[in-house]
Design a protein around this motif. Structure first.
Motif, short mmCIF file in Angstrom:
data_model
loop_
_atom_site.label_atom_id
_atom_site.label_comp_id
_atom_site.label_asym_id
_atom_site.label_seq_id
_atom_site.Cartn_x
_atom_site.Cartn_y
_atom_site.Cartn_z
N LEU A 380 0.63 -1.37 0.00
CA LEU A 380 0.00 -0.01 0.02
C LEU A 380 0.97 1.13 0.09
O LEU A 380 0.65 2.33 -0.77
CB LEU A 380 -0.94 0.22 1.28
CG LEU A 380 -2.10 -1.05 1.23
CD1 LEU A 380 -2.74 -0.93 2.56
CD2 LEU A 380 -3.10 -0.71 -0.04
N MET A 381 1.94 1.15 1.05
CA MET A 381 2.91 2.37 0.87
C MET A 381 3.59 2.54 -0.46
O MET A 381 3.46 3.92 -0.96
CB MET A 381 3.95 2.12 1.87
CG MET A 381 3.08 2.39 3.60
SD MET A 381 4.53 1.81 4.64
CE MET A 381 5.44 3.13 4.49
N ASP A 382 3.84 1.48 -0.98
CA ASP A 382 4.63 1.57 -2.53
C ASP A 382 3.54 2.22 -3.31
O ASP A 382 3.91 3.01 -4.46
CB ASP A 382 5.08 0.43 -2.89
CG ASP A 382 6.21 -0.24 -2.07
OD1 ASP A 382 6.65 -1.40 -2.17
OD2 ASP A 382 6.91 0.55 -1.35
N GLU A 383 2.18 1.85 -3.34
CA GLU A 383 1.28 2.40 -4.46
C GLU A 383 1.05 3.88 -4.07
O GLU A 383 1.16 4.59 -5.02
CB GLU A 383 0.08 1.65 -4.05
CG GLU A 383 -1.13 1.92 -5.07
CD GLU A 383 -2.41 1.32 -4.91
OE1 GLU A 383 -3.41 1.55 -5.58
OE2 GLU A 383 -2.45 0.36 -3.89
N ALA A 388 2.37 9.66 -5.45
CA ALA A 388 3.05 10.89 -5.01
C ALA A 388 4.12 11.06 -6.10
O ALA A 388 4.22 12.40 -6.27
CB ALA A 388 3.67 10.67 -3.68
N GLU A 389 4.88 10.26 -6.40
CA GLU A 389 5.81 10.60 -7.35
C GLU A 389 5.37 10.85 -8.62
O GLU A 389 5.84 11.88 -9.43
CB GLU A 389 6.69 9.14 -7.80
CG GLU A 389 7.58 8.88 -6.60
CD GLU A 389 8.36 7.43 -6.78
OE1 GLU A 389 9.26 7.27 -5.86
OE2 GLU A 389 7.91 6.82 -7.66
N GLY A 390 3.98 10.29 -9.12
CA GLY A 390 3.35 10.88 -10.38
C GLY A 390 2.90 12.33 -10.22
O GLY A 390 2.99 12.98 -11.15
N GLN A 391 2.47 12.44 -9.24
CA GLN A 391 2.02 14.09 -8.74
C GLN A 391 3.19 14.99 -8.91
O GLN A 391 3.05 15.97 -9.21
CB GLN A 391 1.03 14.13 -7.32
CG GLN A 391 -0.32 13.46 -7.60
CD GLN A 391 -0.85 13.36 -6.09
OE1 GLN A 391 -0.29 13.83 -5.11
NE2 GLN A 391 -2.07 12.93 -6.14
#
Length: 406
Positions: A380-383, A388-391
């Motif tokens: 879940l944290m990786d997702e 977050a990285e995409g944003q």
């Protein structure tokens, strides 16, 4: 010779009165300046009906004058007897009397003499003769007298007098002929009798008219020359002004054309300015909207950066936990392998250690359950990290655009 009116200016005691009355005149006017002499004359002529005596000091102009009385009454005058003193060394001035003088023109003009009758004018006004004659001539009264008698010196005997020749010549040029010169009583002061010559008068009038016409002709010729010059000057000026008018008309046409072109250009520029004003207003509105959007995006970016920082902390924390779990898992795996080895080695102790094994297995199951749970949480944290990285990448892309992200 019949005389209608006799006027004697400066009559004195008028020793010529009998001669005047011999011509049966209707009126004899004797004018004397000296009051005493005038009174004696009035008394002497009181019974003679055509005779009138007036006490008046006559001159060319009204004003005041000084009567000079001498020891010889015939020498009395309104002017000093300067030349007469040389002829009569014994002549003495007795006294002077201030008198009011009367205008000779006014006195004679008031008589309204008949222009068709014979009149005699006698002038005995020493020092005042030429002035009186000129005044009467200027008033057109001198020619009313057909006969003129003067009494005076051949040379000036009183202050203001002129030589007798001057008087004679002056009268001749005014239409009078010298009829007689009587010097029997006094060679130095003769009498001159003049008669008005109508032909001479007419000739003088004609000469004057000719002179006037000649003067007028000269003036007209001068005026004509001046007018001709003025006309030529005006014609030249008119031609110059016509040239100026044509030049100004051409310039006006050119200026009108320029004005039309400039007016069109002005209207075009006004239209363009209006259009650009609309563009400016639209761009200003767009700029304001973009500024608003920029502000919102900047705020969103800051918010996302804050969120990313928070999630980065969470990722780091989860990573640390994952590393710990991985280490623990490794340890557990090692322990498990060690236990499996130990189980193989201690087969014989299985039974003894079965209970312990079951407990260990139960613990392992629990740990595996916890590990699975942690793996799930890690996924879940990786997702979340991936999102977050995409944003973050999207925000970077917006911020790094050439238009400043707007």
């Amino acid at each position: 010779m019949s005389i209608h009116t006799v006027i004697h200016l400066g009559s004195g005691l008028c020793h010529e009165l009998d001669d005047y009355l011999a011509h049966d005149p209707q009126h004899v006017l004797l004018i004397e300046a000296d009051p005493d002499t005038s009174q004696q004359l009035s008394q002497r002529t009181a019974e003679q009906s055509p005779v009138e005596v007036r006490c008046l000091a006559l001159a060319a102009r009204a004003g005041t004058a000084t009567l000079h009385r001498y020891n010889l009454p015939e020498a009395n005058s309104l002017h000093p007897a300067e030349g007469l003193l040389q002829l009569f060394p014994g002549l003495r001035l007795l006294e002077t009397v201030e008198l009011e003088t009367h205008d000779v023109v006014g006195v004679i003009g008031a008589l309204d003499l008949d222009a068709n009758a014979e009149h005699l004018l006698v002038i005995e006004l020493p020092g005042e003769e030429i002035s009186v004659l000129e005044a009467l001539q200027a008033a057109d009264l001198l020619r009313r007298f057909r006969h003129l008698r003067l009494h005076g010196g051949l040379e000036p005997l009183y202050r203001g007098s002129v030589p007798a020749k001057t008087l004679v010549d002056w009268l001749k040029t005014r239409g009078f002929d010298l009829v007689e010169q009587d010097d029997r009583d006094d060679p130095d002061q003769p009498y001159w009798l003049f008669a008005l010559n109508p032909l001479k008068l007419e000739q003088a009038a004609l000469r004057k008219q000719i002179e006037t016409l000649t003067t007028e002709k000269a003036a007209l010729t001068k005026d004509k020359t001046a007018l001709t010059s003025a006309r030529d000057e005006q014609a030249k000026l008119a031609a110059e002004r016509q040239t100026q008018i044509e030049t100004l008309t051409t310039e006006k046409a050119a200026l009108t054309k320029d004005k039309t072109a400039l007016t069109n250009a002005r209207d075009e520029q006004a239209k363009l300015a209006a259009e650009r004003q609309k563009q400016i207003e639209a761009l200003t509105a767009e700029k304001a909207a973009l500024a608003k959007e920029k502000t919102a995006l900047t705020s969103a970016r800051d918010e996302q950066a804050k969120l990313a920082a928070e999630r980065q902390k969470q990722i780091e924390a989860l990573t640390a936990e994952k590393a710990a779990l991985t280490k623990e898992k490794t340890a557990l795996t090692s322990a498990r392998d060690e236990q499996a080895k130990l189980a193989a080695e201690r087969q014989t102790q299985i039974e003894t250690l079965k209970t312990q094994l079951q407990e260990q297995q139960s613990r392992v199951a629990q740990l595996e359950s916890e590990l699975a749970e942690r793996d799930q949480r890690q996924a879940l944290m990786d997702e979340e990290l991936h999102k977050a990285e995409g944003q973050i990448e999207l925000i970077k892309d917006l911020l790094l655009r050439p238009d400043g992200g707007l």
